[in-house]
Design a protein around this motif. Structure first.
Motif, PDB file in Angstrom:
ATOM      1  N   GLN A 151     -90.548  26.237 -18.067  1.00  0.00           N
ATOM      2  CA  GLN A 151     -90.631  26.848 -16.816  1.00  0.00           C
ATOM      3  C   GLN A 151     -90.054  25.935 -15.760  1.00  0.00           C
ATOM      4  O   GLN A 151     -89.564  26.252 -14.674  1.00  0.00           O
ATOM      5  N   SER A 154     -86.347  26.869 -14.918  1.00  0.00           N
ATOM      6  CA  SER A 154     -86.193  27.985 -13.760  1.00  0.00           C
ATOM      7  C   SER A 154     -86.428  27.381 -12.443  1.00  0.00           C
ATOM      8  O   SER A 154     -85.782  27.913 -11.641  1.00  0.00           O
ATOM      9  N   ALA A 155     -87.378  26.556 -12.390  1.00  0.00           N
ATOM     10  CA  ALA A 155     -87.745  26.234 -10.898  1.00  0.00           C
ATOM     11  C   ALA A 155     -86.599  25.160 -10.601  1.00  0.00           C
ATOM     12  O   ALA A 155     -86.208  24.965  -9.346  1.00  0.00           O
ATOM     13  N   GLU A 255    -101.327  21.723  -8.657  1.00  0.00           N
ATOM     14  CA  GLU A 255     -99.935  22.260  -8.911  1.00  0.00           C
ATOM     15  C   GLU A 255     -99.999  23.900  -9.134  1.00  0.00           C
ATOM     16  O   GLU A 255     -99.184  24.462  -8.751  1.00  0.00           O
ATOM     17  N   SER A 256    -101.242  24.087  -9.937  1.00  0.00           N
ATOM     18  CA  SER A 256    -101.201  25.804 -10.291  1.00  0.00           C
ATOM     19  C   SER A 256    -101.958  26.269  -9.189  1.00  0.00           C
ATOM     20  O   SER A 256    -102.121  27.614  -9.489  1.00  0.00           O
ATOM     21  N   THR A 260     -98.169  23.384  -2.781  1.00  0.00           N
ATOM     22  CA  THR A 260     -97.223  22.230  -2.341  1.00  0.00           C
ATOM     23  C   THR A 260     -96.351  22.100  -3.633  1.00  0.00           C
ATOM     24  O   THR A 260     -95.264  21.192  -3.009  1.00  0.00           O
ATOM     25  N   TRP A 261     -96.375  22.257  -4.648  1.00  0.00           N
ATOM     26  CA  TRP A 261     -95.797  21.934  -5.782  1.00  0.00           C
ATOM     27  C   TRP A 261     -94.614  23.016  -6.123  1.00  0.00           C
ATOM     28  O   TRP A 261     -94.816  24.320  -6.132  1.00  0.00           O
ATOM     29  N   ASP A 262     -93.383  22.709  -6.251  1.00  0.00           N
ATOM     30  CA  ASP A 262     -92.321  23.799  -6.580  1.00  0.00           C
ATOM     31  C   ASP A 262     -92.101  23.971  -7.966  1.00  0.00           C
ATOM     32  O   ASP A 262     -91.108  24.708  -8.287  1.00  0.00           O
ATOM     33  N   GLY A 263     -92.988  23.232  -8.834  1.00  0.00           N
ATOM     34  CA  GLY A 263     -92.588  23.797 -10.326  1.00  0.00           C
ATOM     35  C   GLY A 263     -91.347  23.084 -10.950  1.00  0.00           C
ATOM     36  O   GLY A 263     -91.104  23.219 -12.123  1.00  0.00           O
ATOM     37  N   HIS A 387     -97.592  22.415 -15.173  1.00  0.00           N
ATOM     38  CA  HIS A 387     -98.534  22.765 -14.119  1.00  0.00           C
ATOM     39  C   HIS A 387    -100.053  22.104 -14.238  1.00  0.00           C
ATOM     40  O   HIS A 387    -100.854  22.113 -13.314  1.00  0.00           O
TER      41      HIS A 387
END
Lengths: 399, 492
Positions: A151, A154-155, A255-256, A260-263, A387
């Protein structure tokens, strides 16, 4: 009173590491003894001199069993305290942290940290299936490690607008580089050379990760004996390697669950890295860190970790990777021993296996892999998924 | 008086082509020649009567949700002959997934192809009251591989809300005939129907029982066959519908399309699926005759009000039909319906035993996808937790329940996993973010290769998460599926 940190309070008296691989012939006991024998020879002490031990295993249901017994039984330890630790794939670093803190506190003179895992008793390839707890299993996605770490790609490519194919090529170089290093290491599981073409055309495991974007799965053990600088000197040691920083950061669900977290990166690595640099007194890691062993469970993990550890600028790691900055002859060599990629990842052992290589490098004992006069090495050991994870960052260097 | 106030439908996106089935069985008594036309709707591996019922109800409740209304439901009745649970109320699971609360009467209606019409009729005839009522018919029909009905059956669901206000169709009259005419049967412990000869079913059953019931219902309402604008007839045997129309003197154009070649016969749900389609296009003051066939017959005659057209489902039956993905692979149908003893691999050997204690404690999360919304900082979060997730807040016990099922979401990260066990690899999953806040690392459903991107629009769907095969227990939970209906992959 402010905490003063761990810097230079504890030194490594000796280390050992078993050969990693599909050790069809070996039990957990054999792996433990193999790593321990090398370590004790290096340390030059007797088992009776060890005050306490920490054992890291993650997959208890598989082989070793629970508790401190497997280590105490295997080494016939003289009824000293043995604490089993488990913190996902960062378990090995947790064993070391326990031993180092015990010595630093003055409670122990000499402590042992040993990590071991026997993964190849499942009957299938890849990491063993894991239980997740009765509630989590009802609502968490049914994910695997490659699927979760994939993942990041992709991010990362969406965030930095990097065409997927270019990122995939940079990821391929991560693996090619690690195999170049691992081929020189007699203890590595995989010692073949890879080509970018082979990596790019491998079967898909979890998009965009192909087979060669994933680390191996193997059996192995590694260990360290730690003590104070004073005791080490009293035992005749002159060339001392001290612990400069030991940091751990654990996800809390942000994160999950929060926006605020973009991965594309590891929140915990950034926090643990920053604190570790502070603890070790490092202000410009790209210049001051000689080399790193990071948690390259997947090629994309290593790539984004270079940014999380401030060894590359944001959005630039894929270029640094491609330009060879982390190659054996680059600015900050990464996985000089071949990494998880070539060693495989016997969960409990990996953190200590990484530490072992940095220790050898700092002492100039790394043979064909020896880098040019290193003085400060970083060990990054991560467990969980992007995450939600636990991240250990340790720094060791010459005292 | 109580009447229909809303309607919805659901048809699984997967459509098994009859040509694929014929091809697979061509060695086994196939007749050769041109492959048969048409297709049947088939449940995905993670769909069943309950999940389809939830989706049909959500389709019908859409107008209420859009208005932000929280209707007070007094009852929910789920009609089906293919309920997954024999002794665990299926309607109760649907009610929980719809977050309808606890104070309502939930019932399963089963045992006959009349179950759907009987449920609807019962709800229409019940005493008036201020609360709304939900009737859902849902069917997941199975046969042995190669059985004649394999291509004729289909899967689907329809749902209706009933109440006294804002009625769009009201009951004019009805008739029920009860006869133990055994055209087919299925004992409680059996999976599949046993059918008698079709010519007998047609001549002695359909053509004799249906006309009697229809004639009586017309007499009860004082209407003639010519007065009926929409005639909904079941299709237990081919060509029977046209024969009934001719025999009764209905207007030919009044006969409602059966969708036999697009969905297949969804059994007890089928007359209700057709009704959902009629309600979407009917004009005010039109009459609708609805008949079923199964151990007798129910006939219901409805008249639309001037409010017809004022409510429309999210997709409706035609929208659901259009949301189609052809399946040319008969093996997939066999696998999804447990018609083949399939190697699942060692990674499927884990034991997903469900702690029923835990399921009970967090039933709002698992069934209703209920998270929390912090009273102090308004942060939405999933699951609801003791401490608020917002690092700037972290308030303790500050969250009100917040239901996420109808909140649109977008993909933050994703992957297609070829390693994890799933009945339909690869396993798609990733991190999604809900509009207005809240995130979830979710399983995805119904993904086609090349369709997912960071930012893709998703909606939540109630699905089977996994099946505990050792104890035959179905774990249900919510998945994210693509919001935009993909273009049909093959033409009809």
């Amino acid at each position: 009173m402010m905490a003063t940190g761990i810097k230079d309070k504890v030194v490594i008296l000796g280390m050992g590491c078993s050969r990693f691989g599909e050790r069809w012939e070996a039990d957990v006991e054999d792996l433990i003894v193999e790593a321990y024998a090398e370590c004790m020879k290096d340390a030059g002490i007797e088992t009776s001199q060890i005050d306490a031990a920490w054992l890291a295993t993650a997959k208890d249901e598989l082989h070793a069993g629970k508790g401190g017994l497997p280590l105490s039984f295997a080494l016939r330890l003289p009824n000293i305290p043995v604490t089993r630790v488990e913190n996902f794939c960062a378990s090995g670093s947790e064993a070391l942290r326990g031993a180092v803190y015990a010595v630093a506190s003055g409670a122990c003179d000499i402590a042992l940290a040993l990590g071991v895992e026997k993964l190849k008793d499942t009957g299938y390839g890849g990491l063993p299936e894991a239980t997740r707890g009765v509630l989590n299993s009802m609502w968490w996605a049914n994910y695997s490690a490659p699927g979760a770490f994939a993942q990041l790609a992709s991010a990362y490519s969406a965030k930095h607008r990097i065409p997927a194919q270019e990122l995939k090529q940079a990821m391929a170089h991560v693996s090619v580089k690690s195999h170049e290093n691992g081929a020189k290491n007699e203890k590595a599981h995989l010692r073949n050379l890879l080509t970018e073409e082979k990596v790019l055309n491998a079967p898909m495991v979890a998009e965009p990760l192909g087979t060669f974007d994933c680390c191996g799965v193997s059996d192995g053990a590694a260990c360290a004996i730690v003590t104070t600088p004073e005791i080490a000197r009293s035992l005749g040691k002159t060339d001392l390697i001290s612990v400069k920083a030991l940091q751990l950061s654990v996800s809390n669900g942000v994160e999950s669950g929060f926006h605020t977290w973009d991965g594309s990166h590891f929140l915990t690595t950034r926090i643990a890295g920053r604190k570790a640099y502070q603890e070790a007194g490092i202000t410009d890691p790209r210049k001051q860190i000689s080399l790193t062993e990071v948690h390259d469970c997947f090629s994309i993990t290593e790539l984004v970790t270079m940014e999380d550890l401030a060894l590359s600028d944001e959005g630039q790691a894929w270029r640094d990777v491609r330009d060879g900055f982390f190659d054996a002859d680059g600015g900050v060599p990464c996985q000089i021993d071949g990494g998880l990629k070539c060693f495989g990842h016997p969960i409990g052992a990996s953190g200590l296996r990484m530490t072992y290589e940095i220790y050898l490098q700092l002492l100039g004992r790394a043979g064909k892999r020896q880098t040019n006069n290193p003085s400060m090495g970083l060990i990054h050991n991560l467990g969980g998924a992007p995450h939600q994870n636990v991240c250990s960052v340790a720094i060791i260097g010459n005292l | 008086m109580r009447g229909i106030t809303g309607f919805g439908a659901y048809v699984p996106r997967l459509r098994l082509t009859r040509g694929a089935v014929a091809q697979a069985h061509s060695w086994n008594g196939g007749r050769g020649g041109k492959p048969p036309a048409g297709e049947r709707a088939m449940c995905n591996w993670d769909e069943d009567v309950i999940t389809m019922a939830v989706e049909a109800a959500r389709d019908g409740l859409h107008p209420l949700n859009e208005r932000g209304a929280s209707p007070d439901f007094g009852s929910i009745c789920l009609a089906s002959t293919s309920l997954p649970h024999a002794d665990r109320q299926n309607a109760g699971i649907v009610a929980m997934a719809l977050n309808l609360g606890e104070q309502l009467n939930t019932t399963d209606m089963t045992g006959s192809q009349r179950a759907g019409t009987s449920a609807l009729l019962g709800a229409l005839q019940a005493d008036a009251g201020p609360r709304q009522h939900l009737v859902i018919a849902s069917e997941h029909r199975g046969t042995r591989a190669g059985a004649p009905h394999e291509t004729r059956f289909g899967d689907g669901a329809a749902a209706f809300t009933l109440g006294c206000d804002n009625v769009i169709a009201k009951l004019l009259g009805s008739e029920t005939i009860s006869l133990d005419f055994v055209d087919h049967f299925r004992a409680s412990e059996e999976k599949y129907d046993y059918y008698w000869e079709e010519r007998w079913i047609r001549d002695e059953g359909v053509m004799k029982i249906l006309p009697r019931a229809i004639q009586a219902a017309l007499a009860n309402t004082g209407l003639s066959a010519q007065d009926i604008d929409h005639v909904i007839l079941p299709a237990p045997v081919p060509q029977a519908r046209q024969k009934i129309v001719a025999k009764m003197g209905f207007r030919e154009e009044a006969l409602v399309a059966s969708h036999e070649g697009t969905i297949g016969d969804t059994g007890a749900a089928h007359p209700l699926l057709m009704l959902a389609e009629v309600l979407a296009r009917a004009k005010p003051e039109q009459t609708i005759l609805l008949a079923s066939f199964g151990q007798g017959s129910d006939v219901i005659i409805l008249r639309t009000t001037e409010l017809i057209g004022s409510v429309s489902p999210r997709l409706g039956l035609n929208g659901a039909i259009a949301r189609r993905r052809a399946v040319e692979d008969y093996g997939k149908y066999l696998a999804f319906n447990d018609l083949i003893d399939r190697e699942l691999g060692m990674r499927a050997e884990g034991d997903p035993k469900t702690a029923l204690t835990q399921l009970w404690r967090r039933r709002d999360l698992i069934f209703g996808l209920v998270g929390g919304e912090c009273r102090k900082c308004n942060t939405r979060q999933l699951p609801r937790s003791r401490y608020c997730i917002n690092p700037e807040c972290n308030a303790l016990d500050s969250q009100e329940p917040f239901a996420f099922p109808n909140v649109p979401a977008r993909v933050v990260t994703w992957s297609a996993d070829h390693l994890s066990f799933t009945p339909d690899p690869p396993a798609y999953y990733g991190l999604i973010e809900f509009e207005g806040g809240g995130r979830m690392f979710a399983n995805f459903g119904e993904i086609e290769a090349g369709e997912l991107n960071v930012g893709s629009a998703m909606r939540m769907a109630f699905r089977i998460k996994e099946v505990d095969r050792k104890r035959n227990f179905r774990r249900y939970f919510w998945k994210a599926i693509p919001e935009a209906a993909p273009q049909p992959t093959t033409g009809e």
